[in-house]
Motif scaffolding. Structure first.
Motif, PDB file in Angstrom:
ATOM      1  N   GLU A  13       9.460  -1.530   6.487  1.00 11.76           N
ATOM      2  CA  GLU A  13       9.179  -1.924   5.102  1.00 11.76           C
ATOM      3  C   GLU A  13       7.795  -1.457   4.645  1.00 11.76           C
ATOM      4  OE1 GLU A  13      11.834  -5.172   6.873  1.00 11.76           O
ATOM      5  OE2 GLU A  13      10.113  -3.998   7.540  1.00 11.76           O
ATOM      6  N   ILE A  14       6.880  -1.322   5.601  1.00 12.10           N
ATOM      7  CA  ILE A  14       5.535  -0.825   5.277  1.00 12.10           C
ATOM      8  C   ILE A  14       5.594   0.697   5.311  1.00 12.10           C
ATOM      9  CG2 ILE A  14       3.106  -0.765   5.938  1.00 12.10           C
ATOM     10  CD1 ILE A  14       3.540  -3.520   7.241  1.00 12.10           C
ATOM     11  N   VAL A  15       5.545   1.297   4.137  1.00 12.94           N
ATOM     12  CA  VAL A  15       5.684   2.747   4.045  1.00 12.94           C
ATOM     13  C   VAL A  15       4.343   3.461   3.975  1.00 12.94           C
ATOM     14  CG1 VAL A  15       8.010   2.653   3.066  1.00 12.94           C
ATOM     15  CG2 VAL A  15       6.030   2.673   1.531  1.00 12.94           C
ATOM     16  N   GLU A  16       3.280   2.730   3.661  1.00 14.15           N
ATOM     17  CA  GLU A  16       1.933   3.299   3.664  1.00 14.15           C
ATOM     18  C   GLU A  16       0.956   2.220   4.107  1.00 14.15           C
ATOM     19  OE1 GLU A  16       0.781   5.992   0.285  1.00 14.15           O
ATOM     20  OE2 GLU A  16       2.601   5.112  -0.583  1.00 14.15           O
ATOM     21  N   CYS A  17      -0.086   2.641   4.819  1.00 14.89           N
ATOM     22  CA  CYS A  17      -1.124   1.719   5.259  1.00 14.89           C
ATOM     23  C   CYS A  17      -2.444   2.478   5.320  1.00 14.89           C
ATOM     24  CB  CYS A  17      -0.791   1.144   6.630  1.00 14.89           C
ATOM     25  SG  CYS A  17      -2.106   0.099   7.298  1.00 14.89           S
ATOM     26  N   TYR A  18      -3.456   1.907   4.696  1.00 19.23           N
ATOM     27  CA  TYR A  18      -4.779   2.533   4.658  1.00 19.23           C
ATOM     28  C   TYR A  18      -5.829   1.546   5.144  1.00 19.23           C
ATOM     29  CZ  TYR A  18      -2.375   5.822   1.630  1.00 19.23           C
ATOM     30  OH  TYR A  18      -1.487   6.732   1.124  1.00 19.23           O
ATOM     31  N   LEU A  19      -6.713   1.986   6.022  1.00 22.78           N
ATOM     32  CA  LEU A  19      -7.907   1.240   6.383  1.00 22.78           C
ATOM     33  C   LEU A  19      -8.897   1.471   5.252  1.00 22.78           C
ATOM     34  CD1 LEU A  19      -9.531  -0.419   8.451  1.00 22.78           C
ATOM     35  CD2 LEU A  19     -10.186   1.762   9.521  1.00 22.78           C
ATOM     36  N   MET A  20      -9.440   0.399   4.703  1.00 27.36           N
ATOM     37  CA  MET A  20     -10.220   0.486   3.473  1.00 27.36           C
ATOM     38  C   MET A  20     -11.677   0.084   3.678  1.00 27.36           C
ATOM     39  SD  MET A  20      -7.780   1.369   1.367  1.00 27.36           S
ATOM     40  CE  MET A  20      -8.460   1.116  -0.262  1.00 27.36           C
ATOM     41  N   THR A  21     -12.509   0.485   2.720  1.00 29.36           N
ATOM     42  CA  THR A  21     -13.851  -0.066   2.602  1.00 29.36           C
ATOM     43  C   THR A  21     -13.784  -1.185   1.567  1.00 29.36           C
ATOM     44  OG1 THR A  21     -14.467   1.449   0.818  1.00 29.36           O
ATOM     45  CG2 THR A  21     -14.904   2.179   3.082  1.00 29.36           C
ATOM     46  N   GLY A  22     -14.825  -1.987   1.464  1.00 33.12           N
ATOM     47  CA  GLY A  22     -14.854  -3.027   0.445  1.00 33.12           C
ATOM     48  C   GLY A  22     -14.454  -4.384   0.975  1.00 33.12           C
ATOM     49  N   GLN A  23     -13.938  -5.230   0.082  1.00 31.45           N
ATOM     50  CA  GLN A  23     -13.639  -6.625   0.390  1.00 31.45           C
ATOM     51  C   GLN A  23     -12.456  -6.800   1.338  1.00 31.45           C
ATOM     52  OE1 GLN A  23     -15.504  -9.302  -0.653  1.00 31.45           O
ATOM     53  NE2 GLN A  23     -16.898  -7.690  -1.326  1.00 31.45           N
ATOM     54  N   ARG A  24     -11.524  -5.880   1.319  1.00 32.69           N
ATOM     55  CA  ARG A  24     -10.319  -5.983   2.142  1.00 32.69           C
ATOM     56  C   ARG A  24     -10.336  -4.901   3.216  1.00 32.69           C
ATOM     57  NH1 ARG A  24      -7.937 -10.817   1.474  1.00 32.69           N
ATOM     58  NH2 ARG A  24      -8.574 -11.519  -0.567  1.00 32.69           N
ATOM     59  N   ASP A  25      -9.651  -5.165   4.314  1.00 30.65           N
ATOM     60  CA  ASP A  25      -9.646  -4.227   5.432  1.00 30.65           C
ATOM     61  C   ASP A  25      -8.516  -3.206   5.351  1.00 30.65           C
ATOM     62  OD1 ASP A  25     -11.895  -5.385   6.812  1.00 30.65           O
ATOM     63  OD2 ASP A  25     -10.581  -7.089   7.220  1.00 30.65           O
ATOM     64  N   TYR A  26      -7.359  -3.633   4.880  1.00 31.68           N
ATOM     65  CA  TYR A  26      -6.201  -2.742   4.808  1.00 31.68           C
ATOM     66  C   TYR A  26      -5.515  -2.884   3.463  1.00 31.68           C
ATOM     67  CZ  TYR A  26      -6.413  -1.834   9.810  1.00 31.68           C
ATOM     68  OH  TYR A  26      -6.811  -1.435  11.053  1.00 31.68           O
ATOM     69  N   LEU A  27      -4.937  -1.785   3.012  1.00 31.79           N
ATOM     70  CA  LEU A  27      -4.064  -1.800   1.842  1.00 31.79           C
ATOM     71  C   LEU A  27      -2.716  -1.266   2.296  1.00 31.79           C
ATOM     72  CD1 LEU A  27      -3.645  -2.259  -1.198  1.00 31.79           C
ATOM     73  CD2 LEU A  27      -4.348   0.124  -1.540  1.00 31.79           C
ATOM     74  N   LEU A  28      -1.662  -2.054   2.077  1.00 30.55           N
ATOM     75  CA  LEU A  28      -0.318  -1.681   2.481  1.00 30.55           C
ATOM     76  C   LEU A  28       0.551  -1.496   1.249  1.00 30.55           C
ATOM     77  CD1 LEU A  28       0.342  -4.509   5.125  1.00 30.55           C
ATOM     78  CD2 LEU A  28      -0.802  -2.328   5.484  1.00 30.55           C
ATOM     79  N   ARG A  29       1.464  -0.529   1.322  1.00 32.23           N
ATOM     80  CA  ARG A  29       2.541  -0.465   0.326  1.00 32.23           C
ATOM     81  C   ARG A  29       3.814  -0.840   1.061  1.00 32.23           C
ATOM     82  NH1 ARG A  29       6.388   3.058  -2.599  1.00 32.23           N
ATOM     83  NH2 ARG A  29       5.902   4.838  -1.276  1.00 32.23           N
TER      84      ARG A  29
END
Length: 156
Positions: free
Chosen positions: A96-112
């Motif tokens: 179900e998780i088709v994209e995952c990015y390690l991020m900078t800022g307030q959150r650690d990961y962004l998932l689609r």
């Protein structure tokens, strides 16, 4: 693997293959101004160098019965390397998780996350993400419509 040295012809090849990876070598060669043999050699070199990773079919998300895209921002309790690695290994198991990015800022990961409907997302959230060790918080945003989704990269 050989190092990729991409010239203008290679970029044209990549642009055409991103539009239609099913095209014949003859059509591709004609489109980029080469004969088929040198064109095929360039494609093999791009594959060997890892520039072309694989060939896939692009599936229409709505027609496949998965019209809902959810963007989930994940904050971990700690950002240590072993915790980041554990999270990455865990989410790799869930289709179900088709994209995952390690991020900078307030959150650690962004998932689609792609699902058929809101109850399906709720079930996915409850049985997976909320049970994952080390997750401090999850914020979900639902896409209302897709304005742009490019399959290819701007190689030219």
């Amino acid at each position: 693997m050989p190092e990729a040295k991409i010239d203008i012809i290679d970029r044209k090849i990549l642009a055409h293959l991103q539009q239609d990876a099913h095209m014949t070598m003859e059509k591709l060669a004609e489109a980029v101004g080469l004969s088929p043999s040198p064109c095929a050699r360039r494609v093999r070199n791009l594959e060997a160098a890892g520039v072309i990773k694989r060939y896939v079919a692009v599936v229409d998300q709505d027609k496949a019965g998965l019209p809902v895209s959810v963007f989930a921002s994940i904050k971990l309790e700690r950002q240590r390397e072993d915790e980041l690695d554990r999270f990455a290994r865990a989410i790799a198991r869930w289709p179900e998780i088709v994209e995952c990015y390690l991020m900078t800022g307030q959150r650690d990961y962004l998932l689609r996350i792609v699902v058929k409907d809101l109850p399906a997302y709720e079930a996915f959230l409850k049985r997976t993400l909320t049970r994952l060790e080390g997750v401090a918080s999850i914020e979900s945003s639902f896409a209302l419509s897709q304005v742009k989704h490019a399959q290819g990269l701007p190689v030219e």
